[in-house]
Motif scaffolding. Sequence first.
Motif, PDB file in Angstrom:
ATOM      1  N   ALA A   1       3.848   0.736   2.695  1.00  0.00           N
ATOM      2  CA  ALA A   1       3.776  -0.309   3.712  1.00  0.00           C
ATOM      3  C   ALA A   1       3.704  -1.631   2.962  1.00  0.00           C
ATOM      4  O   ALA A   1       2.918  -1.772   2.017  1.00  0.00           O
ATOM      5  CB  ALA A   1       2.556  -0.124   4.592  1.00  0.00           C
ATOM      6  N   LEU A   2       4.545  -2.570   3.361  1.00  0.00           N
ATOM      7  CA  LEU A   2       4.621  -3.852   2.670  1.00  0.00           C
ATOM      8  C   LEU A   2       4.445  -4.995   3.650  1.00  0.00           C
ATOM      9  O   LEU A   2       4.897  -4.916   4.789  1.00  0.00           O
ATOM     10  CB  LEU A   2       5.983  -4.016   1.995  1.00  0.00           C
ATOM     11  CG  LEU A   2       6.435  -2.934   1.027  1.00  0.00           C
ATOM     12  CD1 LEU A   2       7.857  -3.225   0.555  1.00  0.00           C
ATOM     13  CD2 LEU A   2       5.492  -2.835  -0.147  1.00  0.00           C
TER      14      LEU A   2
ATOM     15  N   CYS B   1       0.867  -1.182   0.000  1.00  0.00           N
ATOM     16  CA  CYS B   1       0.000   0.000   0.000  1.00  0.00           C
ATOM     17  C   CYS B   1       0.899   1.226   0.000  1.00  0.00           C
ATOM     18  O   CYS B   1       1.832   1.315   0.800  1.00  0.00           O
ATOM     19  CB  CYS B   1      -0.889  -0.002   1.237  1.00  0.00           C
ATOM     20  SG  CYS B   1      -1.965   1.438   1.379  1.00  0.00           S
ATOM     21  N   VAL B   2       0.668   2.148  -0.924  1.00  0.00           N
ATOM     22  CA  VAL B   2       1.428   3.398  -0.950  1.00  0.00           C
ATOM     23  C   VAL B   2       0.528   4.533  -0.473  1.00  0.00           C
ATOM     24  O   VAL B   2      -0.688   4.496  -0.634  1.00  0.00           O
ATOM     25  CB  VAL B   2       2.008   3.704  -2.346  1.00  0.00           C
ATOM     26  CG1 VAL B   2       3.038   2.674  -2.734  1.00  0.00           C
ATOM     27  CG2 VAL B   2       0.935   3.802  -3.381  1.00  0.00           C
ATOM     28  N   PHE B   3       1.169   5.537   0.134  1.00  0.00           N
ATOM     29  CA  PHE B   3       0.439   6.672   0.687  1.00  0.00           C
ATOM     30  C   PHE B   3       1.406   7.831   0.856  1.00  0.00           C
ATOM     31  O   PHE B   3       2.620   7.650   0.770  1.00  0.00           O
ATOM     32  CB  PHE B   3      -0.209   6.297   2.034  1.00  0.00           C
ATOM     33  CG  PHE B   3       0.732   5.621   3.000  1.00  0.00           C
ATOM     34  CD1 PHE B   3       1.505   6.363   3.872  1.00  0.00           C
ATOM     35  CD2 PHE B   3       0.858   4.247   3.002  1.00  0.00           C
ATOM     36  CE1 PHE B   3       2.379   5.748   4.741  1.00  0.00           C
ATOM     37  CE2 PHE B   3       1.734   3.606   3.869  1.00  0.00           C
ATOM     38  CZ  PHE B   3       2.501   4.369   4.742  1.00  0.00           C
ATOM     39  N   GLY B   4       0.871   9.008   1.054  1.00  0.00           N
ATOM     40  CA  GLY B   4       1.696  10.187   1.257  1.00  0.00           C
ATOM     41  C   GLY B   4       1.944  10.438   2.732  1.00  0.00           C
ATOM     42  O   GLY B   4       1.096  10.155   3.565  1.00  0.00           O
TER      43      GLY B   4
ATOM     44  N   THR C   1       7.473  -2.271   7.067  1.00  0.00           N
ATOM     45  CA  THR C   1       6.983  -3.627   6.870  1.00  0.00           C
ATOM     46  C   THR C   1       5.985  -3.923   7.987  1.00  0.00           C
ATOM     47  O   THR C   1       6.221  -3.598   9.152  1.00  0.00           O
ATOM     48  CB  THR C   1       8.129  -4.661   6.874  1.00  0.00           C
ATOM     49  OG1 THR C   1       8.895  -4.524   8.056  1.00  0.00           O
ATOM     50  CG2 THR C   1       9.025  -4.474   5.664  1.00  0.00           C
ATOM     51  N   LEU C   2       4.884  -4.511   7.604  1.00  0.00           N
ATOM     52  CA  LEU C   2       3.816  -4.858   8.532  1.00  0.00           C
ATOM     53  C   LEU C   2       3.498  -6.338   8.395  1.00  0.00           C
ATOM     54  O   LEU C   2       3.772  -6.950   7.361  1.00  0.00           O
ATOM     55  CB  LEU C   2       2.555  -4.036   8.229  1.00  0.00           C
ATOM     56  CG  LEU C   2       2.687  -2.515   8.269  1.00  0.00           C
ATOM     57  CD1 LEU C   2       1.369  -1.874   7.830  1.00  0.00           C
ATOM     58  CD2 LEU C   2       3.063  -2.045   9.660  1.00  0.00           C
ATOM     59  N   GLU C   3       2.887  -6.898   9.419  1.00  0.00           N
ATOM     60  CA  GLU C   3       2.480  -8.305   9.371  1.00  0.00           C
ATOM     61  C   GLU C   3       1.279  -8.498   8.448  1.00  0.00           C
ATOM     62  O   GLU C   3       1.123  -9.545   7.833  1.00  0.00           O
ATOM     63  CB  GLU C   3       2.163  -8.798  10.770  1.00  0.00           C
ATOM     64  CG  GLU C   3       3.352  -8.604  11.691  1.00  0.00           C
ATOM     65  CD  GLU C   3       3.584  -9.784  12.573  1.00  0.00           C
ATOM     66  OE1 GLU C   3       2.763 -10.705  12.573  1.00  0.00           O
ATOM     67  OE2 GLU C   3       4.614  -9.767  13.248  1.00  0.00           O
ATOM     68  N   ALA C   4       0.415  -7.476   8.382  1.00  0.00           N
ATOM     69  CA  ALA C   4      -0.767  -7.507   7.517  1.00  0.00           C
ATOM     70  C   ALA C   4      -1.212  -6.078   7.277  1.00  0.00           C
ATOM     71  O   ALA C   4      -0.930  -5.189   8.077  1.00  0.00           O
ATOM     72  CB  ALA C   4      -1.889  -8.306   8.172  1.00  0.00           C
TER      73      ALA C   4
END
Length: 83
Positions: free
Chosen positions: A25-26, A9-12, A55-58
């Motif tokens: 966030a990956l 997910c990309v965001f500013g 990096t995230l778990e979900a």
Amino acid sequence: AFPGIRAACVFGVADPRWGQIVAAALVAPDLDREQLASFLDRRLAPHARPRQLATLEALPRGHNGKVDRAATRRRARARLLPI
């Protein structure tokens, strides 16, 4: 298309110099940041390339199953690192 990335997910995010920069966030347990940076450099224009990464778990999802970008931004904020 990068190996090992299960979701993204990309965001500013706010930046004092540019106003906002691209962050991502990956979900990628064994991510090699240097290889990812090289991969992104070859495929994205400089203005579209993420400058920070978490990096995230979900990734959080809404009731309709789509990624909740605002919730992802909040969850990733404390984990963002330059890439």
